[in-house]
Design a protein around this motif. Structure first.
Motif, mmCIF file in Angstrom:
data_model
loop_
_atom_site.group_PDB
_atom_site.id
_atom_site.type_symbol
_atom_site.label_atom_id
_atom_site.label_comp_id
_atom_site.label_asym_id
_atom_site.label_seq_id
_atom_site.Cartn_x
_atom_site.Cartn_y
_atom_site.Cartn_z
ATOM 1 N N ALA A 39 0.834 -1.195 0.000
ATOM 2 C CA ALA A 39 0.000 0.000 0.000
ATOM 3 C C ALA A 39 0.869 1.245 0.000
ATOM 4 C CB ALA A 39 -0.903 -0.002 1.239
ATOM 5 N N GLY A 40 0.546 2.164 -0.906
ATOM 6 C CA GLY A 40 1.305 3.402 -0.986
ATOM 7 C C GLY A 40 2.638 3.271 -1.682
ATOM 8 N N ASP A 41 2.932 2.125 -2.273
ATOM 9 C CA ASP A 41 4.204 1.896 -2.941
ATOM 10 C C ASP A 41 4.103 2.318 -4.399
ATOM 11 O OD1 ASP A 41 6.566 1.046 -3.962
ATOM 12 O OD2 ASP A 41 6.248 -1.090 -3.621
ATOM 13 N N PRO A 42 4.763 3.436 -4.812
ATOM 14 C CA PRO A 42 4.655 3.889 -6.193
ATOM 15 C C PRO A 42 5.212 2.882 -7.194
ATOM 16 C CG PRO A 42 5.607 5.594 -4.787
ATOM 17 C CD PRO A 42 5.591 4.323 -3.996
ATOM 18 N N SER A 43 6.143 2.024 -6.770
ATOM 19 C CA SER A 43 6.743 1.070 -7.703
ATOM 20 C C SER A 43 5.741 0.030 -8.180
ATOM 21 C CB SER A 43 7.942 0.369 -7.048
ATOM 22 O OG SER A 43 7.525 -0.452 -5.972
ATOM 23 N N LEU A 44 4.583 -0.068 -7.506
ATOM 24 C CA LEU A 44 3.560 -1.021 -7.940
ATOM 25 C C LEU A 44 3.126 -0.717 -9.366
ATOM 26 C CD1 LEU A 44 1.589 -3.324 -7.305
ATOM 27 C CD2 LEU A 44 0.009 -1.615 -6.381
ATOM 28 N N LEU A 45 2.972 0.580 -9.686
ATOM 29 C CA LEU A 45 2.592 0.958 -11.045
ATOM 30 C C LEU A 45 3.636 0.496 -12.044
ATOM 31 C CD1 LEU A 45 1.070 4.256 -12.274
ATOM 32 C CD2 LEU A 45 3.169 3.450 -13.341
ATOM 33 N N LEU A 46 4.917 0.724 -11.732
ATOM 34 C CA LEU A 46 5.981 0.345 -12.656
ATOM 35 C C LEU A 46 6.035 -1.155 -12.868
ATOM 36 C CD1 LEU A 46 8.804 2.766 -11.454
ATOM 37 C CD2 LEU A 46 7.223 3.061 -13.364
ATOM 38 N N ARG A 47 5.762 -1.929 -11.813
ATOM 39 C CA ARG A 47 5.794 -3.389 -11.950
ATOM 40 C C ARG A 47 4.654 -3.914 -12.823
ATOM 41 N NH1 ARG A 47 6.853 -3.227 -6.252
ATOM 42 N NH2 ARG A 47 4.783 -4.081 -5.815
ATOM 43 N N ARG A 48 3.588 -3.109 -12.953
ATOM 44 C CA ARG A 48 2.434 -3.554 -13.733
ATOM 45 C C ARG A 48 2.491 -3.108 -15.197
ATOM 46 N NH1 ARG A 48 -2.256 -5.028 -10.971
ATOM 47 N NH2 ARG A 48 -3.478 -4.136 -12.669
ATOM 48 N N LEU A 49 3.531 -2.347 -15.574
ATOM 49 C CA LEU A 49 3.611 -1.842 -16.947
ATOM 50 C C LEU A 49 3.733 -2.979 -17.950
ATOM 51 C CD1 LEU A 49 6.013 1.214 -16.587
ATOM 52 C CD2 LEU A 49 3.539 1.252 -16.909
ATOM 53 N N GLY A 50 3.080 -2.778 -19.105
ATOM 54 C CA GLY A 50 3.199 -3.773 -20.158
ATOM 55 C C GLY A 50 4.510 -3.663 -20.914
ATOM 56 N N HIS A 51 5.100 -2.452 -20.959
ATOM 57 C CA HIS A 51 6.418 -2.279 -21.573
ATOM 58 C C HIS A 51 7.117 -1.162 -20.830
ATOM 59 C CE1 HIS A 51 5.266 1.416 -23.797
ATOM 60 N NE2 HIS A 51 4.096 0.832 -23.905
ATOM 61 N N PRO A 52 8.457 -1.121 -20.857
ATOM 62 C CA PRO A 52 9.191 -0.270 -19.922
ATOM 63 C C PRO A 52 9.236 1.210 -20.258
ATOM 64 C CG PRO A 52 10.705 -1.525 -21.275
ATOM 65 C CD PRO A 52 9.337 -2.042 -21.583
ATOM 66 N N PHE A 53 9.078 1.608 -21.517
ATOM 67 C CA PHE A 53 9.310 2.989 -21.892
ATOM 68 C C PHE A 53 8.001 3.761 -21.896
ATOM 69 C CE2 PHE A 53 12.822 0.640 -23.955
ATOM 70 C CZ PHE A 53 13.816 1.087 -23.106
ATOM 71 N N VAL A 54 7.672 4.331 -20.757
ATOM 72 C CA VAL A 54 6.384 4.971 -20.551
ATOM 73 C C VAL A 54 6.171 6.127 -21.507
ATOM 74 C CG1 VAL A 54 4.902 6.043 -18.819
ATOM 75 C CG2 VAL A 54 6.615 4.380 -18.119
ATOM 76 N N CYS A 55 7.227 6.889 -21.829
ATOM 77 C CA CYS A 55 7.078 8.150 -22.561
ATOM 78 C C CYS A 55 7.069 7.975 -24.072
ATOM 79 C CB CYS A 55 8.201 9.102 -22.176
ATOM 80 S SG CYS A 55 8.161 9.605 -20.447
ATOM 81 N N GLU A 56 7.384 6.826 -24.582
ATOM 82 C CA GLU A 56 7.506 6.662 -26.026
ATOM 83 C C GLU A 56 6.205 7.011 -26.738
ATOM 84 O OE1 GLU A 56 8.402 3.146 -29.313
ATOM 85 O OE2 GLU A 56 8.660 2.761 -27.176
ATOM 86 N N ASP A 57 5.080 6.472 -26.268
ATOM 87 C CA ASP A 57 3.801 6.744 -26.915
ATOM 88 C C ASP A 57 3.435 8.215 -26.801
ATOM 89 O OD1 ASP A 57 3.657 4.049 -27.455
ATOM 90 O OD2 ASP A 57 2.437 3.596 -25.693
ATOM 91 N N LEU A 58 3.747 8.828 -25.657
ATOM 92 C CA LEU A 58 3.463 10.246 -25.469
ATOM 93 C C LEU A 58 4.228 11.090 -26.475
ATOM 94 C CD1 LEU A 58 2.243 12.577 -23.760
ATOM 95 C CD2 LEU A 58 4.279 12.415 -22.315
#
Length: 273
Positions: free
Chosen positions: A26-45
């Motif tokens: 709970a409250g762990d921001p890394s949870l979002l990163l562990r759930r990513l489908g691919h590592p480069f979050v900004c590429e699509d943006l």
């Protein structure tokens, strides 16, 4: 007329708002990163931004991911055509060698680049002034494993139609001589401008006066040295153009909110070998 009530959609498993996580995260921001489908979050943006080149490179300077703008400007039909290539293989002549050397310094020296004014020459003869930012990427072992960066067209920032060559030389001079006293009148003379004209150009590019730009450049260099080394504060102060440690500490506290020593101690446990 009363609106019909609708039930809220349930949050994805493990992300329920207000509910404690059963795994203790709970409250762990890394949870979002562990759930990513691919590592480069900004590429699509960045694919959707036509005036900005975006890239990630590995420690050898090879492209790992890019946006559509970089692919199009280098004459590639697909982004994938750039993956695995270095800047020296993508850009013509001296530009490719300059970018490759710049990448090497960012990775080897852990020195970021913030708002560097550059002229990019693209295959086909197109030329564009841009502002470039690059940051080293640090792995979980604190070693630098690559870099990420953007280059933004100057036209979109307000510099369209201007000859930026002299201003670029001034900014290179500032970077090279940042440990020395720098007078605004002297910098303006280098660009063939009055002090007022130089100030107006800098405000147009960065939203900062020349004085504010110099302070930012000195403090950014200081932050990099404090993060990455245990050098004496007085030595860092002199390297960043301050006459003594007291003047440096006053400006650093004003800009960052803590003293240089506090900042250095805060980052002491995150340095690489």
């Amino acid at each position: 007329m009363q609106r019909p009530q609708t039930k809220p959609r349930p949050a994805p498993e493990g992300l329920a708002l207000g509910a404690p996580a059963s795994d203790g995260s709970a409250g762990d921001p890394s949870l979002l990163l562990r759930r990513l489908g691919h590592p480069f979050v900004c590429e699509d943006l960045f694919d959707a931004i036509g005036d900005t080149v975006f890239f990630v490179k590995d420690a050898a300077g090879r492209y790992v991911t890019v946006n559509r703008t970089l692919a199009a400007r280098t004459g590639r039909a697909r982004k994938e055509d750039l993956i695995g290539l270095t800047a020296a293989e993508v850009f013509p002549g001296i530009l490719g060698r300059r970018i490759a050397e710049q990448d090497r310094r960012v990775i080897a020296d852990r020195e970021p680049i913030h708002g560097k004014l550059e002229l990019h020459l693209y295959p086909g003869g197109a030329e564009d002034w841009c502002l470039t930012w690059k940051e080293p990427i640090v792995g979980d072992d604190q070693a630098v494993i690559g870099l990420t960066g953007i280059s933004r067209d100057l036209q979109s920032i307000g510099g369209a139609g201007r000859d930026m060559s002299n201003l670029s030389q001034v900014m290179d001079h500032i970077e090279a001589e940042l440990d020395q006293p720098l007078r605004i009148d002297d910098l303006a003379a280098r660009a063939g401008l009055t002090a007022h004209q130089l100030d107006a150009r800098m405000r147009s590019l960065f939203g900062l006066s020349v004085r504010q730009y110099l302070i930012r450049a000195r403090i950014e260099r200081a932050c990099s040295r404090l993060r990455l080394t245990d050098a004496p504060i007085v030595s860092i102060a002199l390297d960043c153009g301050y006459a003594d440690q007291a003047a440096f500490t006053r400006q650093f506290r004003k800009s960052v909110g803590i003293t240089p020593a506090q900042y250095q101690r805060h980052h002491a446990g995150t340095r690489g070998p």
